[in-house]
Design a protein around this motif. Sequence first.
Motif, PDB file in Angstrom:
ATOM      1  N   GLY A 102       0.722  -1.127  -0.035  1.00 44.73           N
ATOM      2  CA  GLY A 102      -0.053   0.012   0.072  1.00 44.73           C
ATOM      3  C   GLY A 102       0.920   1.400   0.124  1.00 44.73           C
ATOM      4  N   GLY A 103       2.258   1.025   0.268  1.00 47.80           N
ATOM      5  CA  GLY A 103       3.149   2.226   0.287  1.00 47.80           C
ATOM      6  C   GLY A 103       3.886   2.281   1.464  1.00 47.80           C
ATOM      7  N   MET A 104       5.121   2.337   1.567  1.00 48.38           N
ATOM      8  CA  MET A 104       6.094   2.083   2.603  1.00 48.38           C
ATOM      9  C   MET A 104       6.643   3.144   3.348  1.00 48.38           C
ATOM     10  SD  MET A 104       5.871  -1.176   3.322  1.00 48.38           S
ATOM     11  CE  MET A 104       7.184  -1.149   4.627  1.00 48.38           C
ATOM     12  N   GLY A 105       6.477   4.342   2.455  1.00 49.20           N
ATOM     13  CA  GLY A 105       6.983   5.717   3.047  1.00 49.20           C
ATOM     14  C   GLY A 105       6.825   6.666   1.830  1.00 49.20           C
ATOM     15  N   ALA A 106       6.951   7.993   2.210  1.00 51.10           N
ATOM     16  CA  ALA A 106       6.498   9.002   1.250  1.00 51.10           C
ATOM     17  C   ALA A 106       7.444  10.447   1.805  1.00 51.10           C
ATOM     18  CB  ALA A 106       5.151   9.476   0.920  1.00 51.10           C
ATOM     19  N   PHE A 107       7.587  11.304   0.813  1.00 40.74           N
ATOM     20  CA  PHE A 107       8.125  12.603   1.279  1.00 40.74           C
ATOM     21  C   PHE A 107       7.316  13.709   0.342  1.00 40.74           C
ATOM     22  CE2 PHE A 107      11.090  13.679  -2.019  1.00 40.74           C
ATOM     23  CZ  PHE A 107      11.322  12.303  -2.766  1.00 40.74           C
ATOM     24  N   ALA A 108       7.500  15.028   0.878  1.00 38.70           N
ATOM     25  CA  ALA A 108       7.042  16.155  -0.007  1.00 38.70           C
ATOM     26  C   ALA A 108       7.486  17.288   0.591  1.00 38.70           C
ATOM     27  CB  ALA A 108       5.420  16.013   0.198  1.00 38.70           C
ATOM     28  N   PRO A 109       7.591  18.368  -0.283  1.00 38.05           N
ATOM     29  CA  PRO A 109       7.226  18.304  -1.582  1.00 38.05           C
ATOM     30  C   PRO A 109       8.453  17.852  -2.454  1.00 38.05           C
ATOM     31  CG  PRO A 109       7.390  20.518  -0.589  1.00 38.05           C
ATOM     32  CD  PRO A 109       7.935  19.944   0.511  1.00 38.05           C
ATOM     33  N   VAL A 110       8.236  17.114  -3.431  1.00 39.29           N
ATOM     34  CA  VAL A 110       9.092  16.806  -4.461  1.00 39.29           C
ATOM     35  C   VAL A 110       9.538  17.947  -5.389  1.00 39.29           C
ATOM     36  CG1 VAL A 110       9.623  15.141  -6.399  1.00 39.29           C
ATOM     37  CG2 VAL A 110       8.115  14.344  -4.652  1.00 39.29           C
ATOM     38  N   ALA A 111      10.951  18.248  -5.368  1.00 38.11           N
ATOM     39  CA  ALA A 111      11.357  19.236  -6.234  1.00 38.11           C
ATOM     40  C   ALA A 111      11.101  18.761  -7.699  1.00 38.11           C
ATOM     41  CB  ALA A 111      12.573  19.849  -5.778  1.00 38.11           C
ATOM     42  N   LEU A 112      10.410  19.549  -8.567  1.00 42.20           N
ATOM     43  CA  LEU A 112      10.260  19.343 -10.054  1.00 42.20           C
ATOM     44  C   LEU A 112      11.124  20.283 -10.763  1.00 42.20           C
ATOM     45  CD1 LEU A 112       6.353  18.620  -9.787  1.00 42.20           C
ATOM     46  CD2 LEU A 112       8.452  16.772  -9.854  1.00 42.20           C
ATOM     47  N   PRO A 113      11.489  20.159 -11.960  1.00 43.42           N
ATOM     48  CA  PRO A 113      11.961  20.992 -12.980  1.00 43.42           C
ATOM     49  C   PRO A 113      10.798  21.988 -13.221  1.00 43.42           C
ATOM     50  CG  PRO A 113      11.964  18.824 -13.994  1.00 43.42           C
ATOM     51  CD  PRO A 113      11.345  18.531 -12.489  1.00 43.42           C
ATOM     52  N   ARG A 119       9.436  23.711   4.086  1.00 47.56           N
ATOM     53  CA  ARG A 119       9.681  22.675   4.875  1.00 47.56           C
ATOM     54  C   ARG A 119       9.769  21.466   4.079  1.00 47.56           C
ATOM     55  NH1 ARG A 119      10.656  25.783   8.010  1.00 47.56           N
ATOM     56  NH2 ARG A 119      10.233  26.383   9.933  1.00 47.56           N
ATOM     57  N   GLN A 120      10.396  20.467   4.567  1.00 52.61           N
ATOM     58  CA  GLN A 120      10.099  19.196   3.979  1.00 52.61           C
ATOM     59  C   GLN A 120       9.609  17.982   5.108  1.00 52.61           C
ATOM     60  OE1 GLN A 120      11.317  17.564   0.887  1.00 52.61           O
ATOM     61  NE2 GLN A 120      11.550  19.540  -0.194  1.00 52.61           N
ATOM     62  N   ARG A 167       0.506  -2.674   7.581  1.00 57.67           N
ATOM     63  CA  ARG A 167       1.333  -1.355   7.758  1.00 57.67           C
ATOM     64  C   ARG A 167       0.919  -0.793   9.297  1.00 57.67           C
ATOM     65  NH1 ARG A 167       0.647   2.399   2.749  1.00 57.67           N
ATOM     66  NH2 ARG A 167      -1.805   1.806   3.117  1.00 57.67           N
ATOM     67  N   VAL A 168       1.753  -1.092  10.227  1.00 60.34           N
ATOM     68  CA  VAL A 168       1.385  -0.944  11.622  1.00 60.34           C
ATOM     69  C   VAL A 168       1.281   0.671  12.046  1.00 60.34           C
ATOM     70  CG1 VAL A 168       1.943  -1.260  14.211  1.00 60.34           C
ATOM     71  CG2 VAL A 168       2.437  -2.899  12.291  1.00 60.34           C
ATOM     72  N   LEU A 169       2.348   1.483  11.592  1.00 57.47           N
ATOM     73  CA  LEU A 169       2.384   2.867  12.051  1.00 57.47           C
ATOM     74  C   LEU A 169       3.353   3.783  10.940  1.00 57.47           C
ATOM     75  CD1 LEU A 169       5.380   2.926  13.472  1.00 57.47           C
ATOM     76  CD2 LEU A 169       4.175   1.858  15.633  1.00 57.47           C
ATOM     77  N   GLY A 170       3.301   4.797  11.035  1.00 55.97           N
ATOM     78  CA  GLY A 170       4.249   5.754  10.211  1.00 55.97           C
ATOM     79  C   GLY A 170       4.840   6.694  11.118  1.00 55.97           C
ATOM     80  N   ALA A 171       6.197   6.943  10.995  1.00 51.06           N
ATOM     81  CA  ALA A 171       6.940   7.962  11.794  1.00 51.06           C
ATOM     82  C   ALA A 171       7.205   9.191  10.824  1.00 51.06           C
ATOM     83  CB  ALA A 171       8.248   7.363  12.087  1.00 51.06           C
ATOM     84  N   VAL A 172       6.660  10.166  11.523  1.00 54.64           N
ATOM     85  CA  VAL A 172       6.666  11.437  10.539  1.00 54.64           C
ATOM     86  C   VAL A 172       7.764  12.425  11.060  1.00 54.64           C
ATOM     87  CG1 VAL A 172       5.324  13.398   9.657  1.00 54.64           C
ATOM     88  CG2 VAL A 172       4.172  11.184   9.924  1.00 54.64           C
ATOM     89  N   GLY A 173       8.532  12.655  10.002  1.00 56.36           N
ATOM     90  CA  GLY A 173       9.595  13.804  10.445  1.00 56.36           C
ATOM     91  C   GLY A 173       9.390  15.020   9.581  1.00 56.36           C
ATOM     92  N   MET A 174       9.721  16.314  10.378  1.00 53.54           N
ATOM     93  CA  MET A 174       9.473  17.515   9.284  1.00 53.54           C
ATOM     94  C   MET A 174      10.903  18.452   9.768  1.00 53.54           C
ATOM     95  SD  MET A 174       6.336  19.745   8.664  1.00 53.54           S
ATOM     96  CE  MET A 174       6.013  20.916   9.916  1.00 53.54           C
ATOM     97  N   GLY A 175      11.390  19.039   8.766  1.00 56.15           N
ATOM     98  CA  GLY A 175      12.412  19.926   8.797  1.00 56.15           C
ATOM     99  C   GLY A 175      12.707  20.879   7.747  1.00 56.15           C
ATOM    100  N   THR A 176      13.543  21.542   7.685  1.00 59.35           N
ATOM    101  CA  THR A 176      13.809  22.656   6.688  1.00 59.35           C
ATOM    102  C   THR A 176      14.467  21.867   5.507  1.00 59.35           C
ATOM    103  OG1 THR A 176      15.845  23.058   7.679  1.00 59.35           O
ATOM    104  CG2 THR A 176      14.029  24.700   8.045  1.00 59.35           C
ATOM    105  N   ASP A 177      14.961  20.917   5.616  1.00 59.41           N
ATOM    106  CA  ASP A 177      15.409  19.952   4.203  1.00 59.41           C
ATOM    107  C   ASP A 177      15.033  18.758   4.679  1.00 59.41           C
ATOM    108  OD1 ASP A 177      17.448  18.938   5.676  1.00 59.41           O
ATOM    109  OD2 ASP A 177      18.711  20.791   5.608  1.00 59.41           O
ATOM    110  N   LEU A 178      15.253  17.959   3.384  1.00 59.11           N
ATOM    111  CA  LEU A 178      14.857  16.587   3.474  1.00 59.11           C
ATOM    112  C   LEU A 178      15.757  15.655   4.333  1.00 59.11           C
ATOM    113  CD1 LEU A 178      12.970  14.979   2.236  1.00 59.11           C
ATOM    114  CD2 LEU A 178      14.389  14.423   0.204  1.00 59.11           C
ATOM    115  N   ASN A 179      16.988  16.138   4.685  1.00 58.94           N
ATOM    116  CA  ASN A 179      17.998  15.290   5.454  1.00 58.94           C
ATOM    117  C   ASN A 179      17.419  15.538   7.048  1.00 58.94           C
ATOM    118  OD1 ASN A 179      19.756  13.933   4.281  1.00 58.94           O
ATOM    119  ND2 ASN A 179      21.445  15.403   4.139  1.00 58.94           N
ATOM    120  N   THR A 180      17.187  16.596   7.466  1.00 61.50           N
ATOM    121  CA  THR A 180      16.684  16.916   8.842  1.00 61.50           C
ATOM    122  C   THR A 180      15.143  16.056   9.064  1.00 61.50           C
ATOM    123  OG1 THR A 180      17.297  19.106   8.384  1.00 61.50           O
ATOM    124  CG2 THR A 180      16.468  18.722  10.393  1.00 61.50           C
TER     125      THR A 180
END
Length: 433
Positions: free
Chosen positions: A222-233, A339-340, A391-404
């Motif tokens: 069903g989906g194992m993880g995601a991120f946003a926003p995706v930077a597009l050309p 934010r990412q 799919r038991v749970l989702g760990a969500v992280g937010m930061g000023t960049d994708l790494n954080t």
Amino acid sequence: MVGSGGREHALVRQLAQSPQEPVIFTGPGNPGTAEHGTNVDLDPMDADQVVAFCQEKAVDLVIIGPEDPLIDGLADQLHKEGIDTFGPGAMGARLEGDKEFAKEVLASAGVPTPHFHAFSSSSAALKHLDKIDLPVVIKACGAAQGKGVAVCANRQEAEDFIAECLDDQRFGGAGLRILIEDCIFGPELSVLIVTDGQDYCLLAPSRDHKRIGEGDTGPNTGGMGAFAPVALPDELYAEIDTRVVLPTLAELRRRDIPFRGVLYAGLMLTESGPQVLEFNCRFGDPETQVVLPLLRGDLLELCTSTAKGRLGQYLQGFSEGAEGMPADWEGAGVTRWDRQCVVVVGSADGYPGQYLKGKSIEMPAAGAEDRWIIHAGTAQSDKGLVTSGGRVLGAVGMGTDLNTAREAAYGLLADTHFEGLTYRRDIGAPGGK
Ligand code: GLY
């Protein structure tokens, strides 16, 4: 809120932050939704029961999370009783419930999508395989919880999946007709279009990671993880709008198909431009978990305006042109682009195949500003919080960049424990798929 998964917890968590201080009931909900309101023992597929509950409590707005009740016409039943509902009626939801119909709409709208043939008999499908090149994509025509799609690299895989759908009926009625599609290549992108049928805004472009294994290997989930926003050309923002979104919404209007809710376009960004792989008639899961925290403004007002057909008025309150905001993304002002957000799904060992339930879960007591847990397949039992799904749970992280953001999400997972906890370590990773 109708539903009980991670998507519904993410929605309820965000709705609870509304300045309107809503009283929220979730039917049937999960231990996460119970933190922000009251869970009610409702069956989403029992429209009479849902309508009666809404009338008893004088509910102002219903948000329908999962596809099955939408496809089944729950929104139509609620409308009939004058109850404002976010989520399309059965006609609109057919875009997800009948992939052959979705292809027909795409063709009339002139929206790029892979070439396909449809079959109800396995012998005809097998004969077709003799005439085409592999790999191919084979899809159950109906909604099959994200598992009714196989990318078949060789003839054996294609034959096996055709037999699973048409002969063994693994997906029940949803797999009794199949599409055999050309396989196209490129990164995928999830675009959630909030629309009341007239006006629309596009939420942050997100990327789901659908395969179970790192490096995008193994079976679809069903989906194992995601991120946003995706930077597009830069040019792609406009291209998605003009080649996909505008013609699709115009085609729905031309066919008199009302749509008040989220139309989810699953795209593949090919060398020749974006193509539609599928439509869903609801928020994506786990995409919702990363798209909602990036919203500016009140999710409750966004959903209410959509349900009441006055989304255009709501959107007027959002200015465009802030730093980092793409100029050609309709309704870009509703999203924060500074934010990412990342979600990593913790699943039960064995998922998407057989897995055990009832394993005790330990997790950090409360979320911090930049990280929190979304419940999906969890339940309360006499031994406390336990696993109750794949799919038991989702760990969500937010930061000023994708790494954080990734560090926050993975840091949270490091403090979360249950027997068999499995997760991908490459969600949102540079070069990851
Ligand atoms: N993440 C895929 C879906 O919601 O269908």
